[in-house]
Scaffold this motif. Structure first.
Motif, PDB file in Angstrom:
ATOM      1  N   ALA A 300      -9.589  87.574  31.929  1.00  0.00           N
ATOM      2  CA  ALA A 300     -10.006  88.636  31.274  1.00  0.00           C
ATOM      3  C   ALA A 300      -9.088  89.869  31.735  1.00  0.00           C
ATOM      4  CB  ALA A 300     -11.385  89.084  31.541  1.00  0.00           C
ATOM      5  N   LYS A 301      -8.413  90.349  30.613  1.00  0.00           N
ATOM      6  CA  LYS A 301      -7.635  91.695  30.945  1.00  0.00           C
ATOM      7  C   LYS A 301      -8.223  92.857  30.382  1.00  0.00           C
ATOM      8  CE  LYS A 301      -3.004  89.732  30.155  1.00  0.00           C
ATOM      9  NZ  LYS A 301      -1.822  89.509  29.272  1.00  0.00           N
ATOM     10  N   ILE A 302      -8.962  93.505  31.423  1.00  0.00           N
ATOM     11  CA  ILE A 302      -9.694  94.685  31.184  1.00  0.00           C
ATOM     12  C   ILE A 302      -8.882  96.049  31.016  1.00  0.00           C
ATOM     13  CG2 ILE A 302     -11.714  96.178  32.021  1.00  0.00           C
ATOM     14  CD1 ILE A 302     -12.609  93.701  33.723  1.00  0.00           C
ATOM     15  N   GLU A 303      -8.928  96.519  29.776  1.00  0.00           N
ATOM     16  CA  GLU A 303      -8.347  97.859  29.719  1.00  0.00           C
ATOM     17  C   GLU A 303      -8.929  98.856  29.968  1.00  0.00           C
ATOM     18  OE1 GLU A 303      -7.506  97.283  25.311  1.00  0.00           O
ATOM     19  OE2 GLU A 303      -5.743  96.264  25.964  1.00  0.00           O
ATOM     20  N   GLY A 304      -7.877 100.021  30.542  1.00  0.00           N
ATOM     21  CA  GLY A 304      -8.781 101.416  30.728  1.00  0.00           C
ATOM     22  C   GLY A 304      -8.961 101.475  32.166  1.00  0.00           C
ATOM     23  N   ALA A 305      -9.937 102.265  32.749  1.00  0.00           N
ATOM     24  CA  ALA A 305     -10.157 102.470  34.203  1.00  0.00           C
ATOM     25  C   ALA A 305     -10.736 101.231  34.550  1.00  0.00           C
ATOM     26  CB  ALA A 305     -11.036 103.718  34.153  1.00  0.00           C
ATOM     27  N   PRO A 306     -10.413 101.039  36.084  1.00  0.00           N
ATOM     28  CA  PRO A 306     -11.135  99.992  36.867  1.00  0.00           C
ATOM     29  C   PRO A 306     -12.660  99.686  36.746  1.00  0.00           C
ATOM     30  CG  PRO A 306      -9.298 100.905  38.012  1.00  0.00           C
ATOM     31  CD  PRO A 306      -9.570 101.733  36.835  1.00  0.00           C
ATOM     32  N   VAL A 307     -13.222  98.808  36.745  1.00  0.00           N
ATOM     33  CA  VAL A 307     -14.646  98.538  36.622  1.00  0.00           C
ATOM     34  C   VAL A 307     -15.176  98.013  37.912  1.00  0.00           C
ATOM     35  CG1 VAL A 307     -16.442  97.390  35.252  1.00  0.00           C
ATOM     36  CG2 VAL A 307     -14.390  98.215  33.935  1.00  0.00           C
ATOM     37  N   TYR A 308     -16.322  98.621  38.191  1.00  0.00           N
ATOM     38  CA  TYR A 308     -16.978  98.059  39.595  1.00  0.00           C
ATOM     39  C   TYR A 308     -17.569  96.866  39.288  1.00  0.00           C
ATOM     40  CZ  TYR A 308     -20.170  98.021  43.437  1.00  0.00           C
ATOM     41  OH  TYR A 308     -21.061  97.452  44.503  1.00  0.00           O
ATOM     42  N   GLU A 309     -17.267  95.681  40.078  1.00  0.00           N
ATOM     43  CA  GLU A 309     -17.787  94.493  40.130  1.00  0.00           C
ATOM     44  C   GLU A 309     -17.506  93.655  38.590  1.00  0.00           C
ATOM     45  OE1 GLU A 309     -21.564  93.893  41.968  1.00  0.00           O
ATOM     46  OE2 GLU A 309     -20.682  93.921  43.922  1.00  0.00           O
ATOM     47  N   PRO A 310     -16.359  93.794  38.335  1.00  0.00           N
ATOM     48  CA  PRO A 310     -16.093  93.167  36.845  1.00  0.00           C
ATOM     49  C   PRO A 310     -16.282  91.597  36.690  1.00  0.00           C
ATOM     50  CG  PRO A 310     -14.122  93.673  38.028  1.00  0.00           C
ATOM     51  CD  PRO A 310     -15.032  94.262  38.887  1.00  0.00           C
ATOM     52  N   MET A 311     -16.030  90.904  37.867  1.00  0.00           N
ATOM     53  CA  MET A 311     -16.411  89.469  37.795  1.00  0.00           C
ATOM     54  C   MET A 311     -17.764  89.209  37.699  1.00  0.00           C
ATOM     55  SD  MET A 311     -14.721  86.596  37.720  1.00  0.00           S
ATOM     56  CE  MET A 311     -13.099  86.711  38.451  1.00  0.00           C
ATOM     57  N   LEU A 312     -18.603  89.778  38.159  1.00  0.00           N
ATOM     58  CA  LEU A 312     -19.927  89.696  38.399  1.00  0.00           C
ATOM     59  C   LEU A 312     -20.586  90.004  36.893  1.00  0.00           C
ATOM     60  CD1 LEU A 312     -22.412  89.006  40.039  1.00  0.00           C
ATOM     61  CD2 LEU A 312     -22.741  91.493  40.618  1.00  0.00           C
ATOM     62  N   ARG A 313     -20.061  90.939  36.357  1.00  0.00           N
ATOM     63  CA  ARG A 313     -20.497  91.297  34.856  1.00  0.00           C
ATOM     64  C   ARG A 313     -20.058  90.431  34.026  1.00  0.00           C
ATOM     65  NH1 ARG A 313     -19.528  97.621  33.500  1.00  0.00           N
ATOM     66  NH2 ARG A 313     -20.023  96.792  31.369  1.00  0.00           N
ATOM     67  N   LEU A 314     -18.990  89.791  34.110  1.00  0.00           N
ATOM     68  CA  LEU A 314     -18.276  89.173  32.918  1.00  0.00           C
ATOM     69  C   LEU A 314     -18.851  87.464  33.011  1.00  0.00           C
ATOM     70  CD1 LEU A 314     -14.617  90.437  32.481  1.00  0.00           C
ATOM     71  CD2 LEU A 314     -16.764  90.753  31.133  1.00  0.00           C
ATOM     72  N   ARG A 315     -19.116  87.377  34.272  1.00  0.00           N
ATOM     73  CA  ARG A 315     -19.688  85.846  34.532  1.00  0.00           C
ATOM     74  C   ARG A 315     -20.931  85.828  33.940  1.00  0.00           C
ATOM     75  NH1 ARG A 315     -17.889  84.681  39.792  1.00  0.00           N
ATOM     76  NH2 ARG A 315     -16.035  83.784  38.783  1.00  0.00           N
ATOM     77  N   LYS A 316     -21.717  86.656  33.508  1.00  0.00           N
ATOM     78  CA  LYS A 316     -22.903  86.536  33.081  1.00  0.00           C
ATOM     79  C   LYS A 316     -22.912  86.228  31.514  1.00  0.00           C
ATOM     80  CE  LYS A 316     -25.155  90.363  35.826  1.00  0.00           C
ATOM     81  NZ  LYS A 316     -25.793  91.524  35.717  1.00  0.00           N
ATOM     82  N   VAL A 317     -21.551  86.654  30.752  1.00  0.00           N
ATOM     83  CA  VAL A 317     -21.227  86.486  29.443  1.00  0.00           C
ATOM     84  C   VAL A 317     -20.228  85.117  29.289  1.00  0.00           C
ATOM     85  CG1 VAL A 317     -21.897  88.127  28.484  1.00  0.00           C
ATOM     86  CG2 VAL A 317     -19.566  88.132  29.399  1.00  0.00           C
ATOM     87  N   TYR A 318     -19.519  85.080  30.317  1.00  0.00           N
ATOM     88  CA  TYR A 318     -18.553  83.984  30.438  1.00  0.00           C
ATOM     89  C   TYR A 318     -18.795  83.141  31.659  1.00  0.00           C
ATOM     90  CZ  TYR A 318     -15.782  85.609  26.205  1.00  0.00           C
ATOM     91  OH  TYR A 318     -15.512  86.262  24.979  1.00  0.00           O
TER      92      TYR A 318
END
Length: 388
Positions: A300-318
């Motif tokens: 995942a290439k997240i655009e914009g400002a950094p996100v808190y715990e992005p892996m935890l969030r995205l693992r719920k959908v991917y």
């Protein structure tokens, strides 16, 4: 006569700390063996790197052992194997004469005087020359053992040229001549998942050396491609890095009739594809809900400002996300600037708030707002109370 060319299975591969044995088991039992039942080949050629490392895990060995039984014993299809730079060559050198009687031919040690294996099917004849992976030092040793002068061999091209000159002295031009080799041919395209054998062009082999054959079944490079007039890399059947996500993965089918070879591709259908998704975190999450293949391996290439715990969030959908780039977190300035700033801060009397504010600027790429500053003060105050 029909032959199958494949290579670079890399059984036991681990990608981003995830074992791919499940994907490799699916490839063998749910794709490859059913494909062979459909195609009905006379023989299969695997051009090296069966395993991912020289001491392969027992699960990978068991998987390949089961495949051999399915292919040679149950189906009676001949199997030709050469070892690659990832394989433990000496571990393959076991009872070659006995195995060949069961239709299993393995070449793991360079022998410059060994003859090709003759295949016959009706009126068609094919001689298969099997060259396991070797470097110039091994070529010199093999040539000297066989009584040949090897003093001028310094590069891979030197080694291949000398070895092939000897092995092809008695080539039968009335038969189809096929070479199996595991090497890096000059001008070929590389992938990130391949190990570098040598620096510079000393490790490259000239594609012109394959011209004396009707077909060169090559291994080592993971992208399917031609090499000169006669050479072809089948590529790895599965994707082993994200720069391979747009590669077509296939096995090659060689149909031989009247001493002519017709080559076609049979596309691989993997258990999980590998691909990149791009966008803001909310955009990626929303798109995932409509994604037809959410089980794929994702970068995942997240655009914009950094996100808190992005892996935890995205693992719920991917659930099989392997890695990500968190906004502009890794794209801040140069190393020299960061080193200079770190030294300055380390030798200053800056407050904790100043340090945290500078961290936001340097690592997150934006100026903290009032809400951020308030939260930082609260966290620092809490930390001071804990120390007290």
């Amino acid at each position: 006569m029909r032959l199958i060319h494949t290579s670079d299975w890399h059984l036991g591969r681990i990608l981003y700390k995830k074992s791919l044995l499940e994907d490799q088991r699916f490839f063998i039992y749910d794709f490859f063996l059913p494909a062979l039942d459909e195609l009905s080949p006379d023989a299969v050629m695997i051009s090296g790197d069966i395993f991912d490392r020289q001491i392969a895990p027992t699960e990978a060995i068991a998987l390949f052992d089961g495949f051999i039984s399915e292919l040679c014993v149950k189906r009676g299809i001949k199997l030709f194997i050469i070892t690659g730079n990832h394989d433990g060559a000496d571990r393959f050198a076991l009872a070659p004469e006995l195995l060949s009687k069961s239709g299993l031919y393995i070449s793991s040690r360079l022998d410059v005087n060994s003859p090709p294996v003759r295949l016959e099917c009706g009126n068609e004849r094919a001689d298969i020359y099997m060259l396991p992976y070797f470097d110039p030092a091994r070529a010199r040793a093999a040539l000297e053992t066989a009584g040949y002068d090897a003093g001028k061999i310094t590069t891979f091209s030197d080694a291949y040229s000398a070895v092939l000159d000897i092995k092809c002295r008695d080539m039968d031009k009335s038969a189809v001549n096929i070479l199996m080799a595991h090497c890096f041919a000059s001008g070929a395209a590389k992938s990130e998942s391949e190990s570098v054998m040598y620096l510079g062009n000393a490790g490259e082999v000239s594609p012109s050396l394959f011209d004396r054959f009707d077909y060169a079944a090559l291994g080592h490079l993971h992208g399917p491609q031609r090499s000169g007039e006669k050479g072809r890399y089948s590529g790895s059947p599965l994707k082993y890095s994200f720069d391979e996500e747009n590669q077509r993965k296939a096995i090659f089918v060689l149909d031989i009739k009247n001493n002519k070879i017709d080559v076609s591709e049979y596309r691989v259908k993997p258990l999980h594809d590998m691909r990149t998704v791009t966008g803001g975190i909310e955009e990626i999450e929303s798109a995932a809900k409509l994604d037809a293949s959410p089980e794929d391996y994702i970068y995942a290439k997240i655009e914009g400002a950094p996100v808190y715990e992005p892996m935890l969030r995205l693992r719920k959908v991917y659930p099989n996300i392997l890695d990500l780039k968190n906004g502009n977190l890794t794209a801040i300035g140069g190393n020299a600037e960061r080193d200079e700033l770190r030294e300055k801060l380390m030798h200053s009397n800056s407050s904790g708030l100043s340090l945290m504010t500078e961290f936001f600027r340097q690592m997150c790429g934006y100026e903290p707002d009032e809400q951020d500053v308030s939260l930082l003060k609260e966290l620092l105050s809490s930390a001071d109370e804990d120390k007290a």
